[in-house]
Structure formats: structure tokens, C-alpha cells
Scaffold this motif. Structure first.
Motif, PDB file in Angstrom:
ATOM      1  N   ASP A   1     100.217 136.982  74.589  1.00 32.59           N
ATOM      2  CA  ASP A   1      99.760 137.659  73.181  1.00 32.59           C
ATOM      3  C   ASP A   1      99.188 139.174  73.427  1.00 32.59           C
ATOM      4  OD1 ASP A   1      98.825 138.167  70.641  1.00 32.59           O
ATOM      5  OD2 ASP A   1      96.977 137.320  70.637  1.00 32.59           O
ATOM      6  N   GLY A   2     100.229 140.143  73.924  1.00 31.62           N
ATOM      7  CA  GLY A   2     100.072 141.373  74.001  1.00 31.62           C
ATOM      8  C   GLY A   2     100.632 142.428  73.286  1.00 31.62           C
TER       9      GLY A   2
ATOM     10  N   ILE B   1     104.001 141.359  72.455  1.00 37.10           N
ATOM     11  CA  ILE B   1     104.523 140.538  73.587  1.00 37.10           C
ATOM     12  C   ILE B   1     103.904 139.058  73.296  1.00 37.10           C
ATOM     13  CG2 ILE B   1     104.169 140.425  76.150  1.00 37.10           C
ATOM     14  CD1 ILE B   1     105.727 143.013  75.309  1.00 37.10           C
ATOM     15  N   GLU B   2     104.951 138.207  73.421  1.00 36.73           N
ATOM     16  CA  GLU B   2     104.769 136.624  73.191  1.00 36.73           C
ATOM     17  C   GLU B   2     104.031 136.234  74.669  1.00 36.73           C
ATOM     18  OE1 GLU B   2     104.162 133.167  71.268  1.00 36.73           O
ATOM     19  OE2 GLU B   2     105.060 134.763  70.374  1.00 36.73           O
ATOM     20  N   ARG B   3     104.734 136.526  75.747  1.00 35.61           N
ATOM     21  CA  ARG B   3     104.199 135.970  76.991  1.00 35.61           C
ATOM     22  C   ARG B   3     104.759 136.615  78.133  1.00 35.61           C
ATOM     23  NH1 ARG B   3     107.825 132.241  75.237  1.00 35.61           N
ATOM     24  NH2 ARG B   3     109.631 131.596  76.987  1.00 35.61           N
ATOM     25  N   ALA B   4     104.348 136.765  79.298  1.00 37.83           N
ATOM     26  CA  ALA B   4     104.759 137.142  80.425  1.00 37.83           C
ATOM     27  C   ALA B   4     104.562 135.879  81.525  1.00 37.83           C
ATOM     28  CB  ALA B   4     104.104 138.495  81.086  1.00 37.83           C
TER      29      ALA B   4
ATOM     30  N   THR C   1     109.399 139.233  74.288  1.00 34.02           N
ATOM     31  CA  THR C   1     108.585 139.971  72.964  1.00 34.02           C
ATOM     32  C   THR C   1     108.479 138.650  71.908  1.00 34.02           C
ATOM     33  OG1 THR C   1     110.668 140.597  72.017  1.00 34.02           O
ATOM     34  CG2 THR C   1     109.947 141.834  73.638  1.00 34.02           C
ATOM     35  N   LYS C   2     107.679 139.098  71.029  1.00 32.88           N
ATOM     36  CA  LYS C   2     107.515 138.350  69.664  1.00 32.88           C
ATOM     37  C   LYS C   2     108.778 139.045  69.058  1.00 32.88           C
ATOM     38  CE  LYS C   2     102.375 137.921  69.817  1.00 32.88           C
ATOM     39  NZ  LYS C   2     101.183 138.211  69.065  1.00 32.88           N
ATOM     40  N   PRO C   3     109.116 138.234  67.564  1.00 29.92           N
ATOM     41  CA  PRO C   3     110.231 138.736  66.973  1.00 29.92           C
ATOM     42  C   PRO C   3     109.879 140.367  66.536  1.00 29.92           C
ATOM     43  CG  PRO C   3     109.707 136.700  66.331  1.00 29.92           C
ATOM     44  CD  PRO C   3     108.610 136.874  67.166  1.00 29.92           C
TER      45      PRO C   3
ATOM     46  N   VAL D   1     116.559 141.154  63.212  1.00 31.74           N
ATOM     47  CA  VAL D   1     115.605 140.725  63.937  1.00 31.74           C
ATOM     48  C   VAL D   1     115.707 140.525  65.390  1.00 31.74           C
ATOM     49  CG1 VAL D   1     113.890 138.796  64.215  1.00 31.74           C
ATOM     50  CG2 VAL D   1     114.875 139.260  62.108  1.00 31.74           C
ATOM     51  N   LEU D   2     114.982 141.294  66.282  1.00 34.39           N
ATOM     52  CA  LEU D   2     115.342 141.318  67.616  1.00 34.39           C
ATOM     53  C   LEU D   2     114.034 140.542  68.553  1.00 34.39           C
ATOM     54  CD1 LEU D   2     115.828 145.145  68.327  1.00 34.39           C
ATOM     55  CD2 LEU D   2     117.622 143.398  67.530  1.00 34.39           C
ATOM     56  N   GLY D   3     114.628 139.921  69.864  1.00 38.09           N
ATOM     57  CA  GLY D   3     113.995 139.320  70.610  1.00 38.09           C
ATOM     58  C   GLY D   3     114.242 139.428  71.920  1.00 38.09           C
TER      59      GLY D   3
END
Length: 501
Positions: free
Chosen positions: A116-117, A133-136, A177-179, A20-22
Motif C-alpha cells: 500500500d504505497g 503500489i500494491e506491494r513489494a 503496482t495497483k491498476p 488499464v495497466l499493471g
């Protein structure tokens, strides 16, 4: 002496565990000034010369938000298919470290500017992986510590440390990023491809120079493993500030093999930051990783919230350039490239560089030849990415133009490129400084031809006797005499005229 970590064979790792990467990528924006003050946003310079009371955190100094940085943050969010917040604010992230003079970093926590991208990433064989993409979010960079003495260049074992606050307050966008799951054995490749795609996107948008070697793009790689069939993620480590595409891939792969050996041996993975060692591709333990609670986030009282209107957001959306993957589709059609040829361009990192060179006026075939052949060789020799060579597409296009006009031969053109790579200036400056223009004065060439013919009378007789191919020896002598600055075709014509006359 640091103990050598046990590692599991990579094939066994992917057989027994799911990675699992982040990925957290920090991007320094190329604004004229810093995030919250008017100091110059410039790389380098004498230590502590691009500073003021605000970025030094002196009492009574108040921040003023950089509007261009906010604009860039929104454009980046849009390019990453994110939602743009209608209202967000900054927060103070509290922790102590000498290179952060305020003892807190002005950042965003639970209210980012973009969220949320996704970014679609193309792997070497054409497979597409969608990375969420979780957030920027916006924040400021810290200063820089130089630890003097010791063997590692880190604080442990150093005799003393020097602090440079020129970088403190430089505008940053952190893209989280998201997981990333389900990538299996290709996890390291996906990590590299994602950072590559992100770098290409940001460069196309002209919001950052994305020079990984200078720290304007840095990746923190979070890696964890979970056993096959498990539903809960494992404990993660965060390898900090990885500063090359190749190193991102190596760091992820190494952490997978290290963590797998720990888990297989009955141990537990420690949640911590780790440092990547370029020399041998390993990671070493840093510090215990904090949680959000440890940072005691609270809203920044000295900055107003950011509330971009929908009209402004749409205006910024209209400014987005042709994105790299769209450009690649276009050039494939315009240049009649097969999928394999396009993939080769992409895999060497040359696709966008060739396209930019064509945009600067070069022919596609000549641009491809320079980037895929000679410049790729130079990048490999320097062990850097092709895009990190200190030469621009416009400069390559100028070299091609000089060859086309007859002012340079191909050999001289390579010397000019070497001069540009060595930091001697642009192509025209290198030509002037090194005196590399083709000798186009026929009288000067005839003098060299006469001298070469006089030195090799037997060759001259062969030419007169009809053995025209023997002129090659005279051409070679003239080229040597003119240090390669003669047009070989014109020299041959003059030789035949002279002997024939």
C-alpha cells in the motif's frame, strides 16, 4: 510463419477504449551473496560455478535468509511510501520449469514485506501521475535457459537447451503496482516514466545496479482495455521481461493497438503471457496465464517468519538517501535552472548523472556539457539509455579534472572517454595505455614548431610581417605532428616567440 496481427490506429484506440495497466518490476539486489545461501551474487561467470546444494535444490539442503536482502526490501518499501509489515512470511510458488531446480520458487504471496504505497511520476511536460503500489515482496530469481537452434532463441523450434543456475537464488524484489487507470493516450508514456523513476530511485539507494541490459531490472507489463463507459476491466495480457525503458513504452502501445483490433473485430482477448520482439516492436503469444490457484501457494516450512521491529524500521528510514526528485529540486535552485532547462536534463536522463558528477568534484556547467552533449550522442549511437553507458559520473569528473589541470585537451578528453566506453579501464588507465597526455615539454614543442616553420617559410614571413592570424596554419601542423597532444594555446605562444625572436 507467424501471422501478422491486425492493429487499430492508436488515435482510434484511445477514442474507443480506456487502457488499464499493471506493472510488475523485478529488481535483482546487489547483495554479496544469494537470497538463501552463501553463493556469490555475481553477474556472468562460467556457467554453473556460483552454485551449491541449496540453490540447486538438492535433497537435504536448507535455506538461510539473507539479512541484507531483508534490509534492502524494507528500505525500498519505505522509499515507495509503503506500509512495512509487522509480521510476514515466505511461501512456495509451485510450478515446473527446467531453470527452477526445486520445482518451486521461494516467494511471498499474501503476506508481503511492504504494501500500500505510491510513487509520483513526472511526465515530459511536467504533469505528475501518482502510481499506486500494491506491494513489494521478496523472492529468489530462477536460473537461465539457453535454447540452441531454431530461429527465435526460444524453446519452440530449438534443437536442445542449456541450463545455467548461476542466477538461481539471486535476491529479488518484485514491485507490483495497483491498476493504473485514467491515463488515456498517455498510458505508454506513463509506463515508461514509472519504470524510469523506479530505476532512478533504486540506483540512488544503491540496492541494485538496475542494469536492464543485464536483467537486473525487468518489467512485466500487464495491459487490458475496457470500452468507454464500462466499469469492469477487460482481460489482460502480460508481456514478460521487457528489458529497456523504450521497449516498455513500445510494448504497452503495441498491445493497446492489438487488443483493440481484436475487440473491435468481435473477438476476445486471451489471458496469456506474451514476448516482446525488440526488432519490430511487436509482441507474440507465449503461454496461457496462470491464476494464483494454479501455483498452489503454501507457507514455506523451512524459513521462519520475518517480524521487523518498528525501531529497526525507523532506523532504516533514517538511512534513506536524498531521493532523485528531491535532488532535482535542490540542483535547480543551486544551478539557477529554469523549469524548462531542468526538464531537458530530466528528459535526456542526465539530471542525476550530472548531479553525481558535480558531487564527484566537477563544475556544474562542465558536467552538463559532457552528459547532455557528447555522452548523449554516444548513447544515441549505441541505442541505449544514457545511464546505461559504461561510464560513471566519477569517471566523467576525473576526465574534467584532467582537462582543467592541462593534462588533456578537449580532443584528447573525448578519446579518453571513448576508451572508457570501450572497456579499456578508468580515465587514468586509458591515458597511460594510449599515451594521451598533453605534451608539456617546451623543448619537444619547440622542435615541432621549428620543423613546421621550416616546412612553411612563406607562412613564417607573413607572421613576421604582422599577419599574426597566419600562425593558425603552423599551430595546425604542430597539432598534427603531436597527434593532438599539444596545448594549442601554448603552441601559438611559442610560434610567436620564435618568429618574433
Amino acid at each position: 510463419m507467424t501471422a501478422v496481427a491486425e492493429l487499430m490506429d492508436y488515435a482510434e484506440v484511445v477514442e474507443r477504449f480506456d487502457p488499464v495497466l499493471g506493472l510488475e518490476v523485478h529488481v535483482e539486489l546487489s547483495t554479496r551473496t544469494k537470497m538463501f545461501c552463501g553463493c556469490a551474487n555475481l553477474f556472468g561467470g562460467k556457467p554453473n560455478t556460483h552454485v551449491c546444494p541449496t540453490c540447486l535444490g538438492l535433497p537435504g539442503a536448507l535455506p538461510v535468509m539473507n539479512g541484507r536482502a531483508v534490509e534492502s526490501a524494507i528500505r525500498i518499501g519505505l522509499a515507495l511510501n509503503c506500509e512495512i509489515a509487522e509480521w510476514c512470511r515466505f511461501a512456495r510458488k509451485n510450478y515446473f520449469y527446467p531453470d527452477m531446480p526445486k520445482n518451486f520458487q521461494t516467494s511471498q504471496y499474501d503476506e508481503p514485506i511492504a504494501f500500500d504505497g505510491h510513487l509520483d511520476v513526472v511526465l515530459d511536460d511536467g504533469e505528475v501521475v501518482r502510481v499506486g503500489i500494491e506491494r513489494a515482496h521478496m523472492e529468489e530469481d530462477t536460473g537461465k535457459s539457453l535454447h540452441v537452434g531454431g530461429a527465435t532463441g526460444r524453446i519452440h523450434g530449438a534443437e536442445h537447451s542449456l541450463l545455467d543456475y548461476n542466477r538461481a537464488g539471486v535476491p529479488l524484489i518484485e514491485i507490483v503496482t495497483k491498476p493504473i487507470t485514467g491515463t488515456g493516450e498517455r498510458a505508454p508514456e506513463v509506463a515508461r516514466a514509472y519504470v524510469t523513476a523506479l530505476r532512478d530511485l533504486l540506483r540512488a539507494m544503491d540496492v541494485s545496479d538496475v542494469r536492464m541490459d543485464q536483467g537486473s531490472l525487468r518489467c512485466d507489463a500487464n495491459v487490458s482495455l475496457m470500452r468507454k463507459g464500462a466499469s469492469e476491466f477487460g482481460t489482460r495480457t502480460e508481456t514478460k521481461n521487457v528489458n529497456s525503458l523504450r521497449s516498455v513504452e513500445r510494448a504497452v502501445r503495441y498491445e493497446m493497438t492489438r487488443q483493440a483490433a481484436v475487440l473491435a473485430g468481435g473477438g476476445t482477448v486471451k489471458q496469456e503471457t506474451r514476448h516482446f520482439q525488440e526488432a519490430d516492436g511487436t509482441t507474440s503469444s507465449g503461454r496461457t496465464k496462470e491464476t494464483a490457484e494454479d501455483y498452489r501457494y503454501f507457507p514455506e516450512p523451512d524459513l521462519v517468519p520475518v517480524a521487523p521491529s518498528r525501531e529497526w524500521v525507523e532506523q532504516l528510514r533514517a538511512t534513506l538517501p536524498e531521493l532523485p526528485w528531491e535532488r532535482r529540486k535542490r540542483i535547480q535552485q543551486e544551478w539557477n535552472l529554469t523549469d524548462e532547462e531542468l526538464r531537458d536534463l530530466i528528459n535526456t536522463g542526465a539530471a542525476d548523472l550530472v548531479a553525481a558528477t558535480v558531487d564527484a568534484g566537477a563544475e556544474p556547467g562542465e558536467a552538463r556539457s559532457w552528459w547532455v552533449q557528447y555522452l548523449t550522442q554516444q548513447a544515441n549511437a549505441r541505442e541505449v539509455e544514457l545511464a546505461d553507458l559504461p561510464i560513471t559520473p566519477a569517471q566523467v569528473a576525473r576526465v574534467i579534472e584532467l582537462v582543467k589541470s592541462g593534462e588533456l585537451t578537449n580532443k584528447l578528453a573525448r578519446e579518453v572517454v571513448q576508451g572508457v566506453l570501450a572497456g579499456e579501464g578508468g580515465p587514468d588507465e586509458v591515458v597511460d595505455r594510449r599515451g594521451l597526455k598533453v605534451v608539456s615539454d617546451d623543448s619537444a614543442l619547440l622542435a615541432a614548431v621549428d620543423e613546421a616553420l621550416a616546412a612553411q617559410p612563406d607562412v613564417a614571413e607573413k607572421i613576421r610581417g604582422g599577419k599574426v592570424q597566419a600562425a593558425g596554419a603552423i599551430v595546425g601542423a604542430v597539432m598534427k605532428a603531436t597527434k593532438g597532444q599539444a596545448d594549442a594555446k601554448r603552441v601559438r605562444e611559442l610560434i610567436l616567440e620564435r618568429v618574433g625572436g
